[in-house]
Design an enzyme around this catalytic site. Structure first.
Site, PDB file in Angstrom:
ATOM      1  N   HIS A 186       0.833  -1.201   0.000  1.00 37.20           N
ATOM      2  CA  HIS A 186       0.000   0.000   0.000  1.00 37.20           C
ATOM      3  C   HIS A 186       0.865   1.246   0.000  1.00 37.20           C
ATOM      4  O   HIS A 186       1.994   1.245   0.490  1.00 37.20           O
ATOM      5  CB  HIS A 186      -0.963   0.020   1.194  1.00 37.20           C
ATOM      6  CG  HIS A 186      -0.305  -0.192   2.526  1.00 37.20           C
ATOM      7  ND1 HIS A 186       0.090  -1.432   2.976  1.00 37.20           N
ATOM      8  CD2 HIS A 186       0.024   0.688   3.510  1.00 37.20           C
ATOM      9  CE1 HIS A 186       0.629  -1.305   4.179  1.00 37.20           C
ATOM     10  NE2 HIS A 186       0.606  -0.033   4.517  1.00 37.20           N
ATOM     11  N   HIS A 218       0.762   5.252   1.197  1.00 41.86           N
ATOM     12  CA  HIS A 218       0.078   6.269   2.000  1.00 41.86           C
ATOM     13  C   HIS A 218       0.093   7.590   1.224  1.00 41.86           C
ATOM     14  O   HIS A 218       1.162   8.031   0.764  1.00 41.86           O
ATOM     15  CB  HIS A 218       0.820   6.522   3.316  1.00 41.86           C
ATOM     16  CG  HIS A 218       0.848   5.367   4.274  1.00 41.86           C
ATOM     17  ND1 HIS A 218       0.063   5.325   5.412  1.00 41.86           N
ATOM     18  CD2 HIS A 218       1.567   4.220   4.282  1.00 41.86           C
ATOM     19  CE1 HIS A 218       0.309   4.202   6.084  1.00 41.86           C
ATOM     20  NE2 HIS A 218       1.226   3.517   5.412  1.00 41.86           N
TER      21      HIS A 218
END
Ligand code: 5GP
Length: 131
Positions: free
Chosen positions: A93, A95
């Site tokens: 992922h 941010h």
């Protein structure tokens, strides 16, 4: 067992969804460093971002760019900071964090407490700016 982010993508676990495409999903971080802190994830379960194949990683960055543009349009900030950690959740992922100064990217900063209504409002504002 499916990762927590896969369970968010399928809707098994609720999230404040920002955007979805065939291979990617974006939603608000539940413990945000700033209002609008968003996570961009591939639907494919891969632990480490840099283990994604070149095509998926490139497309993920382009998806993240569109999400970042929506955050910029919806949230008052100097720019959107980009961070990759991945030590807590083993599902790649990125941010995306609205920032005004370098210190806003400091992981040691206290997190922002938001009510359900505030999360809903921010998500709706960012969603409405997603092209
Ligand atoms: P990292 O793996 O990059 O160190 O951190 C994982 C991030 O995922 C953290 O910022 C944390 O707040 C967020 N996170 C962990 N569990 C959930 C969850 O169930 N829902 C949402 N929206 N975010 C989560």
């Amino acid at each position: 067992m499916a990762t927590i982010f896969s369970r968010i993508i399928t809707g098994e676990i609720p999230s404040y969804k920002i955007a979805e495409e065939d291979r990617f999903f974006a939603f608000l971080d539940i413990n945000p460093m700033a209002k609008g802190h968003t996570l961009v994830v591939p639907k494919q379960e891969t632990d480490y971002l840099f283990d994604l194949d070149d095509t998926l990683l490139s497309e993920m960055m382009l998806f993240a760019k569109k999400v970042a543009k929506a955050i910029e349009a919806a949230v008052s900030c100097e720019r959107v900071g980009v961070m990759v950690i991945g030590l807590e959740v083993p599902h790649a992922h990125i941010h995306l964090i609205p920032i005004n100064r370098e210190g806003d990217m400091n992981l040691a900063n206290p997190r922002v407490n938001l009510s359900n209504e505030e999360f809903e409002e921010i998500a709706a504002n960012i969603r409405s700016c997603f092209a």
